[in-house]
Design a protein around this motif. Structure first.
Motif, mmCIF file in Angstrom:
data_model
loop_
_atom_site.group_PDB
_atom_site.id
_atom_site.type_symbol
_atom_site.label_atom_id
_atom_site.label_comp_id
_atom_site.label_asym_id
_atom_site.label_seq_id
_atom_site.Cartn_x
_atom_site.Cartn_y
_atom_site.Cartn_z
ATOM 1 N N PRO A 45 88.633 3.777 64.765
ATOM 2 C CA PRO A 45 88.059 3.812 63.409
ATOM 3 C C PRO A 45 86.547 3.980 63.476
ATOM 4 O O PRO A 45 85.873 3.420 64.352
ATOM 5 N N LEU A 46 86.005 4.779 62.559
ATOM 6 C CA LEU A 46 84.564 5.025 62.529
ATOM 7 C C LEU A 46 83.825 3.783 62.013
ATOM 8 O O LEU A 46 84.167 3.252 60.945
ATOM 9 N N PRO A 47 82.838 3.307 62.732
ATOM 10 C CA PRO A 47 82.101 2.100 62.285
ATOM 11 C C PRO A 47 81.408 2.336 60.944
ATOM 12 O O PRO A 47 80.785 3.363 60.713
ATOM 13 N N GLY A 48 81.585 1.381 60.059
ATOM 14 C CA GLY A 48 80.898 1.438 58.775
ATOM 15 C C GLY A 48 81.494 2.401 57.780
ATOM 16 O O GLY A 48 80.941 2.592 56.700
ATOM 17 N N MET A 49 82.616 3.032 58.125
ATOM 18 C CA MET A 49 83.239 3.990 57.211
ATOM 19 C C MET A 49 84.640 3.514 56.865
ATOM 20 O O MET A 49 85.415 3.159 57.749
ATOM 21 N N HIS A 50 84.934 3.469 55.601
ATOM 22 C CA HIS A 50 86.281 3.087 55.167
ATOM 23 C C HIS A 50 86.680 3.932 53.968
ATOM 24 O O HIS A 50 85.942 4.022 52.984
ATOM 25 N N VAL A 51 87.832 4.569 54.060
ATOM 26 C CA VAL A 51 88.382 5.388 52.972
ATOM 27 C C VAL A 51 89.649 4.710 52.481
ATOM 28 O O VAL A 51 90.591 4.507 53.251
ATOM 29 N N SER A 52 89.662 4.347 51.227
ATOM 30 C CA SER A 52 90.834 3.662 50.678
ATOM 31 C C SER A 52 91.981 4.642 50.487
ATOM 32 O O SER A 52 91.813 5.866 50.589
ATOM 33 N N ALA A 53 93.163 4.084 50.185
ATOM 34 C CA ALA A 53 94.352 4.914 49.994
ATOM 35 C C ALA A 53 94.175 5.879 48.833
ATOM 36 O O ALA A 53 94.568 7.056 48.913
ATOM 37 N N ASP A 69 95.451 -0.744 55.192
ATOM 38 C CA ASP A 69 94.875 -0.335 53.918
ATOM 39 C C ASP A 69 95.653 0.803 53.266
ATOM 40 O O ASP A 69 95.389 1.156 52.118
ATOM 41 N N LYS A 70 96.612 1.355 53.978
ATOM 42 C CA LYS A 70 97.387 2.473 53.434
ATOM 43 C C LYS A 70 98.883 2.204 53.655
ATOM 44 O O LYS A 70 99.506 2.796 54.538
ATOM 45 N N PRO A 71 99.478 1.326 52.856
ATOM 46 C CA PRO A 71 100.905 1.012 53.011
ATOM 47 C C PRO A 71 101.788 2.158 52.516
ATOM 48 O O PRO A 71 101.375 2.958 51.662
ATOM 49 N N PHE A 72 102.990 2.228 53.068
ATOM 50 C CA PHE A 72 103.965 3.255 52.694
ATOM 51 C C PHE A 72 105.157 2.600 52.013
ATOM 52 O O PHE A 72 105.431 1.401 52.190
ATOM 53 N N GLU A 130 97.377 12.692 58.160
ATOM 54 C CA GLU A 130 95.941 12.947 58.058
ATOM 55 C C GLU A 130 95.249 11.850 57.257
ATOM 56 O O GLU A 130 94.152 11.408 57.607
ATOM 57 N N ALA A 131 95.890 11.399 56.161
ATOM 58 C CA ALA A 131 95.279 10.368 55.319
ATOM 59 C C ALA A 131 95.059 9.074 56.100
ATOM 60 O O ALA A 131 94.071 8.358 55.875
#
Length: 422
Positions: free
Chosen positions: A221-229, A182-185, A210-211
């Motif tokens: 990964p935290l269940p039920g938690m998603h932070v987009s880029a 979900d966080k490509p470089f 950190e991101a």
């Protein structure tokens, strides 16, 4: 018979057999080239190993073994038992005598290559080899949050170019627990080849590290938690901890004082090591290859001298008439031995000289290519003590290898019907 007469006679006899002797000289030159070449590779290989990091006075990490700290901080091998809190890094920067601190954060990878989170100070202060700075082969340093600068081997093996989109993975080596898809470089720079672990590393910023893990906890990964880029960009990405740190001092004379301060640090248990000392310890552990190269050098020298003796012995039948004439005009055993050993010594001198010249030419011609493609830095320098002993051993062996043919020549002259001089 005078010594000058014998030298002239040896020269004319050698010239009369110049084709055969030319082959012998070429054989000695090739053997010298191989012997000194192996020794040069052995010496410079150790130098390249020892200069994987230079210009860094201390490496700081959590308390562990010095070799383990060196392995994961410099060579990206293994994993840290613990991390260093960011507050400790800030305290390190305030220590008296410290000029700069470069934090290192490890733990992720890309297709088997380690990912290193750091700051732009890494490109300013990291040195390798003979205090050589990092150079960009293409592109720029990372500037945006999701920029990556890759090493030369990463680029060459995976065929990456500036502008390539890549995805990092959690975990080291070929074993990845989860992709950060979900966080490509974006690859914004390719470093020039250094011959160090930098070539196999993907570099990103500490904030990017950190991101990648804002929605992770304890390596999962935290269940039920998603932070987009894009959501991660708006978060506080101040690093909470790092794996290790490179430290440079204002004055290297203060290295032991600063090391003592770090080892007695009250905030958390830390240790600091001198890179040169730890590299020597590590080389002692993996030095079997060096001993194998030294054994190979000895075998090359042995084969070279055996070849010289064989060629001289094989040519004795062609010289029986010449030696018989010498015995007839009163040449003693000493004169015959001196003549043949002088020829052997002259051939060895010429052969070793040609071998040294050929090695110097190859180092000059192939040095840049070996540095660029294999990371092996070969340099023209003053002969080491070992190389001096090897050259002296070659000359001595060339002289000794002529003694047996000389004695054989004397026995042949007696077999041809001549009597020893009384």
């Amino acid at each position: 018979m005078t010594r000058g007469f014998l030298i002239g006679l040896a020269w004319r006899s050698a010239w009369n057999r110049r084709f055969t002797l030319a082959l012998t000289v070429c054989s000695i030159a090739l053997s010298t080239f191989m012997l000194l070449g192996v020794e040069r590779v052995r010496t410079d290989l150790r130098g390249s190993f020892s200069s994987a990091v230079s210009g860094t006075d201390l490496i700081v990490g959590p308390r562990t073994g010095s070799i383990q700290l060196l392995l994961y901080a410099v060579f990206r091998v293994g994993a840290a038992t613990n991390n260093i809190r960011w507050s400790s890094i800030e305290a390190l920067q305030q220590l008296r005598g410290v000029a700069w601190v470069v934090p290192l954060s490890l733990g992720d990878s890309h297709r088997g290559f380690p990912v290193l989170g750091t700051t732009t100070a890494y490109f300013d202060h990291f040195r390798h080899g003979e205090q050589q700075p990092l150079r960009l082969r293409d592109g720029t340093r990372f500037q945006d949050l999701y920029d990556a600068v890759i090493g030369a081997e990463v680029a060459d093996q995976l065929g990456y170019r500036v502008g390539q989109r890549i995805t990092l993975a959690h975990g080291t080596g070929e074993i990845n627990l989860s992709d950060h898809a979900d966080k490509p470089f974006t690859v914004v720079g390719v470093l020039a080849r250094t011959g160090t672990p930098v070539d196999r590393t993907v570099h990103i910023s500490l904030e990017a590290m950190e991101a990648l893990h804002v929605d992770w906890m304890a390596g999962m990964p935290l269940p039920g938690m998603h932070v987009s880029a894009e959501e991660a960009r708006r978060m506080n990405l101040q690093p909470r901890s790092v794996t290790a740190a490179l430290v440079g001092l204002q004055n290297r004379a203060a290295v032991f004082s600063v090391q003592r301060q770090v080892n007695n640090f009250g905030g958390e248990p830390l240790m600091s090591i001198l890179p040169g000392v730890a590299l020597d310890e590590l080389w002692d552990v993996v030095g079997a290859g060096e001993r194998a190269l030294m054994l190979m050098s000895g075998l090359v020298a042995l084969v070279s001298m055996a070849g010289l003796m064989s060629v001289v012995l094989a040519g004795l039948n062609e010289r029986r008439r010449e030696l018989a004439v010498l015995r007839a005009v009163g040449a003693s055993l000493r004169h015959v031995l001196l003549l043949l050993t002088l020829e052997g010594l002259l051939m060895t001198l010429v052969g070793t000289g040609l071998g040294i010249a050929a090695l110097s030419a190859c180092v000059l011609a192939l040095g840049p290519w070996l540095q660029a493609d294999f990371g092996l830095t070969l340099q023209l320098s003053q002969p080491t003590l070992m190389q001096g002993w090897l050259l002296a051993g070659l000359l001595l062996a060339g002289w000794v290898a002529s003694l047996l043919p000389g004695w054989r020549a004397y026995r042949l002259s007696l077999a041809d019907g001549l009597s020893p001089r009384v």
